[in-house]
Each structure stands twice: as C-alpha cells, then as structure tokens.
Design a protein around this motif. Sequence first.
Motif, PDB file in Angstrom:
ATOM      1  N   LEU A 121       0.870  -1.215   0.459  1.00 33.59           N
ATOM      2  CA  LEU A 121       0.289  -0.135  -0.050  1.00 33.59           C
ATOM      3  C   LEU A 121       0.155   1.361   0.411  1.00 33.59           C
ATOM      4  O   LEU A 121       0.300   2.150  -0.615  1.00 33.59           O
ATOM      5  CB  LEU A 121      -1.288   0.205   0.987  1.00 33.59           C
ATOM      6  CG  LEU A 121      -2.297  -1.102   1.206  1.00 33.59           C
ATOM      7  CD1 LEU A 121      -2.629  -0.828   2.910  1.00 33.59           C
ATOM      8  CD2 LEU A 121      -2.987  -0.728   0.288  1.00 33.59           C
TER       9      LEU A 121
ATOM     10  N   ARG B 233       4.043   0.488  -3.039  1.00 29.93           N
ATOM     11  CA  ARG B 233       4.025   0.250  -4.403  1.00 29.93           C
ATOM     12  C   ARG B 233       3.355   0.935  -5.248  1.00 29.93           C
ATOM     13  O   ARG B 233       2.718   1.433  -5.687  1.00 29.93           O
ATOM     14  CB  ARG B 233       4.206  -1.257  -4.612  1.00 29.93           C
ATOM     15  CG  ARG B 233       5.267  -2.530  -3.388  1.00 29.93           C
ATOM     16  CD  ARG B 233       6.662  -2.242  -4.512  1.00 29.93           C
ATOM     17  NE  ARG B 233       6.733  -2.324  -5.971  1.00 29.93           N
ATOM     18  CZ  ARG B 233       6.999  -1.723  -7.060  1.00 29.93           C
ATOM     19  NH1 ARG B 233       8.668  -0.780  -6.220  1.00 29.93           N
ATOM     20  NH2 ARG B 233       8.126  -1.638  -7.790  1.00 29.93           N
ATOM     21  N   ALA B 234       1.988   0.711  -4.130  1.00 34.70           N
ATOM     22  CA  ALA B 234       0.478   1.284  -4.566  1.00 34.70           C
ATOM     23  C   ALA B 234       0.723   2.751  -3.800  1.00 34.70           C
ATOM     24  O   ALA B 234      -0.567   3.463  -4.956  1.00 34.70           O
ATOM     25  CB  ALA B 234      -0.664   0.791  -4.137  1.00 34.70           C
TER      26      ALA B 234
ATOM     27  N   VAL C 101      -0.286   4.612  -1.770  1.00 32.76           N
ATOM     28  CA  VAL C 101      -2.129   4.517  -1.397  1.00 32.76           C
ATOM     29  C   VAL C 101      -2.389   5.950  -1.343  1.00 32.76           C
ATOM     30  O   VAL C 101      -1.090   6.615  -0.318  1.00 32.76           O
ATOM     31  CB  VAL C 101      -2.563   4.169  -0.754  1.00 32.76           C
ATOM     32  CG1 VAL C 101      -1.889   3.694   0.992  1.00 32.76           C
ATOM     33  CG2 VAL C 101      -4.014   4.058  -0.966  1.00 32.76           C
TER      34      VAL C 101
ATOM     35  N   VAL D 108      -9.470   0.980  -2.805  1.00 34.60           N
ATOM     36  CA  VAL D 108      -8.215  -0.121  -3.272  1.00 34.60           C
ATOM     37  C   VAL D 108      -9.082  -1.192  -2.932  1.00 34.60           C
ATOM     38  O   VAL D 108      -9.852  -1.218  -2.061  1.00 34.60           O
ATOM     39  CB  VAL D 108      -7.902   0.007  -1.218  1.00 34.60           C
ATOM     40  CG1 VAL D 108      -6.323  -1.390  -1.467  1.00 34.60           C
ATOM     41  CG2 VAL D 108      -6.495   1.095  -1.245  1.00 34.60           C
TER      42      VAL D 108
ATOM     43  N   VAL E 212      -6.547   1.254  -6.243  1.00 31.60           N
ATOM     44  CA  VAL E 212      -4.709   0.277  -6.368  1.00 31.60           C
ATOM     45  C   VAL E 212      -6.467  -0.573  -6.340  1.00 31.60           C
ATOM     46  O   VAL E 212      -6.957  -0.943  -5.516  1.00 31.60           O
ATOM     47  CB  VAL E 212      -4.525   0.598  -4.478  1.00 31.60           C
ATOM     48  CG1 VAL E 212      -4.247   0.000  -4.825  1.00 31.60           C
ATOM     49  CG2 VAL E 212      -3.963   2.401  -4.782  1.00 31.60           C
TER      50      VAL E 212
ATOM     51  N   LEU F  27      -4.447  -4.764  -4.178  1.00 29.42           N
ATOM     52  CA  LEU F  27      -3.553  -5.196  -4.617  1.00 29.42           C
ATOM     53  C   LEU F  27      -3.671  -7.164  -4.620  1.00 29.42           C
ATOM     54  O   LEU F  27      -4.866  -7.762  -3.790  1.00 29.42           O
ATOM     55  CB  LEU F  27      -3.287  -5.503  -2.632  1.00 29.42           C
ATOM     56  CG  LEU F  27      -2.982  -4.056  -2.198  1.00 29.42           C
ATOM     57  CD1 LEU F  27      -3.419  -4.278  -0.503  1.00 29.42           C
ATOM     58  CD2 LEU F  27      -1.999  -3.413  -3.061  1.00 29.42           C
TER      59      LEU F  27
ATOM     60  N   ARG G  24      -3.406   2.021  -9.728  1.00 32.76           N
ATOM     61  CA  ARG G  24      -2.306   0.910  -9.737  1.00 32.76           C
ATOM     62  C   ARG G  24      -2.389  -0.484  -9.327  1.00 32.76           C
ATOM     63  O   ARG G  24      -2.888  -0.639  -8.272  1.00 32.76           O
ATOM     64  CB  ARG G  24      -1.502   1.852  -8.125  1.00 32.76           C
ATOM     65  CG  ARG G  24      -0.196   2.810  -9.530  1.00 32.76           C
ATOM     66  CD  ARG G  24      -1.647   4.221  -9.085  1.00 32.76           C
ATOM     67  NE  ARG G  24      -1.858   4.190  -7.515  1.00 32.76           N
ATOM     68  CZ  ARG G  24      -2.209   5.048  -6.830  1.00 32.76           C
ATOM     69  NH1 ARG G  24      -2.994   5.573  -7.601  1.00 32.76           N
ATOM     70  NH2 ARG G  24      -3.055   5.889  -6.143  1.00 32.76           N
TER      71      ARG G  24
ATOM     72  N   VAL H  55      -0.663  -4.020  -7.663  1.00 34.88           N
ATOM     73  CA  VAL H  55       0.528  -4.754  -6.633  1.00 34.88           C
ATOM     74  C   VAL H  55       0.316  -6.383  -6.942  1.00 34.88           C
ATOM     75  O   VAL H  55      -0.433  -6.308  -6.784  1.00 34.88           O
ATOM     76  CB  VAL H  55       0.813  -4.082  -5.653  1.00 34.88           C
ATOM     77  CG1 VAL H  55       1.883  -4.656  -5.987  1.00 34.88           C
ATOM     78  CG2 VAL H  55       0.931  -2.597  -5.622  1.00 34.88           C
TER      79      VAL H  55
END
Length: 330
Positions: free
Chosen positions: A131, A134-135, A137, A143, A215, A217, A237, A239
């Motif tokens: 979070l 990489r993202a 947020v 998310v 986002v 995940l 994004r 991940v």
Amino acid sequence: MRAVVVREFGGIDAVSVEQRPDPVPGRGEVLVRVGAVAANFVDTLVIGGTYQFLPERPFTPGKGPAGTIAALGEGVTGLSIGERVLAMAEIGGYAELAVAPANQCYRLPDGMSVEEAASMSLAADTAWFALRERARVEPGESVLVLGATGAVGIAAIQLAKAFGAKVLAGVSSMAKADLVREAGADAVIDLSREPLRDSLRDQVRAETGSAGANVVLDMLGGDPFDAALRALAWRGRLVVIGFAAGRIPAVKANYLLVKNIEVSGLQISDYRKRMPALARHCFEEIFSLHEAGKLHAPPFRTYPLSQAREALGALLDRSVRERIVLLPGS
C-alpha cells in the motif's frame, strides 16, 4: 534445542522434529528464544524446493519468529538480552532458538503478545509495503483487495482503512463476507459471480461511481488478475503479491499505455535486505497502529512444535480458517 528439519526438498512429509545443536549468532546477529512463529504458505514452497531462494540442506524453515533475545553476536548494539522482538529471519523460525540479523529485529510494544506478533509477521508488513511503497495509496482513494480473507488480505483491509482509503474486499464466496466486513471492508466483491471478466469490473464500478479502483492488491493471479486489471481507474496501480489461483498472468503493455495504469510486483524480503531503514519504519507504524486499536492481529490457532507437520497440512488443505501459529516452547 528442538527444531523442524528438512533434509531433502519435498512435501510436508519431508519435515521432522529433531534435536539440533543450539545455533550461535555471528557478527551482527542475535539469538532469539522463539515464543511463536507463523506457518506461512511460502514455507511450504521452501520445503518443496520451489521458492526463488532456497537454503542449503538440511535446514529449519520458518520466517519471522517472535520471542526473547537470548544472546547477542559481535558488534550488535541497541538491543539487549531479554528484550521481546519480532525477528524477520528468512529461515530457522520453526525451532526453540533462531538466529536473525540484528537490523531486522523489532522491539515489540508492551501490549502485543509474541503470538500476536507472529500472526502478523509477513502479513502486515507485506500489506504495508504494497500500500505505502508500491501503490502509494492516498486518502480518499479506493483499494480493491483480492484474496481478502487471507492473512495479508485482512491486514491490507485494516491498513487501507487506517490510511483513509475506501476498501473493496474480493472474496471467493459470499459466505466469507462477514469476515472481511469485520476487518473493516466498505464493500464486498463477489469473485464467484460469472463471468468474472465482466462481473468484477461491474461490481467495482458500482462501488466507485463508475471510476474503477485506484489500487488493486492481488494475491491471486490467474483470472482474478485479468478481471481486476480491467477494473482499474485511470492512473490506477495494481500490485502483484502472489499467485494463489495458480496461473501466472501476462500483461499486454499497450493496455497499460492506453489507460495510464501501472502494474508492479512486491517481493518483501528484498526490502528488508536492501532498505532496512524503510522496513523499520514499516514496523514502527504497524506497532503504532496496533497500539491505537486500528490494526489487530488476525484470529489464529496455535499448534505445538511437535505438530508442525499437522499444522502445515491444515495450512495446505485450508481446513483451518484462522492463521496458524507454532509454539516451539510447548
């Protein structure tokens, strides 16, 4: 000491509990008397010889044990014998004693038990890096967490909420909806609804005002990855964390270009080795959020070290819903 030993790569039948010499910490290392250690899916990959980083045999598996410092290696400062720590060792945790790098040992807050720390190990930190790092947020973003009922997924739900995001939790069955709602999810995305390619995007758009998820995940890969990629918002994004669904997906680069989206991966062990200061900041925030009541350890079930094989079997066949924690002292 007693320890789980793997002499040849293979299935969980390859593990045995044996008496082994007590390990000795080297320079920059500490010796930890292990109070608790989580059984992780990645441990089964190491045992099976299919993980990307494999230890020399024989070895003791087990990542991220929690316990009390029993001895300090040469050159170690800032830590003391008797302190309770979470030790992010790559292997060796399934034992009464384990060696870990001193710069990857994190003091536990008074209100956190070693069992709680072990149950959060490799889950909360993975979710944090996904979070935060990489993202990237931001508060107010949405998310989507795939594989939301797993340890990383539950941690991701709680952390994303703490960071001010709206959380959509993807579940394989709506029978699991209560679990993610209890963790704080704002909405539940049904991954069993067919056709997934369209239904996932439709559900996400319905919860985000047609914008899509900022986002994603992804612990699953396979078809859920393909569908989630289509559900990303502009500048979204995604991940990649794992491939629990089995298939490693591929991405057409032109799709990234057209939607201005990005796909990145997370292999968290590299962060601890290459950016230890950031890893320390990660755990400081995790412990702070736990103390503030915003991040809770997942439900867990304990097994004595002597039942390590049974614990790994329960992990693989998913007969235990809770996080599995081994207690080497019992």
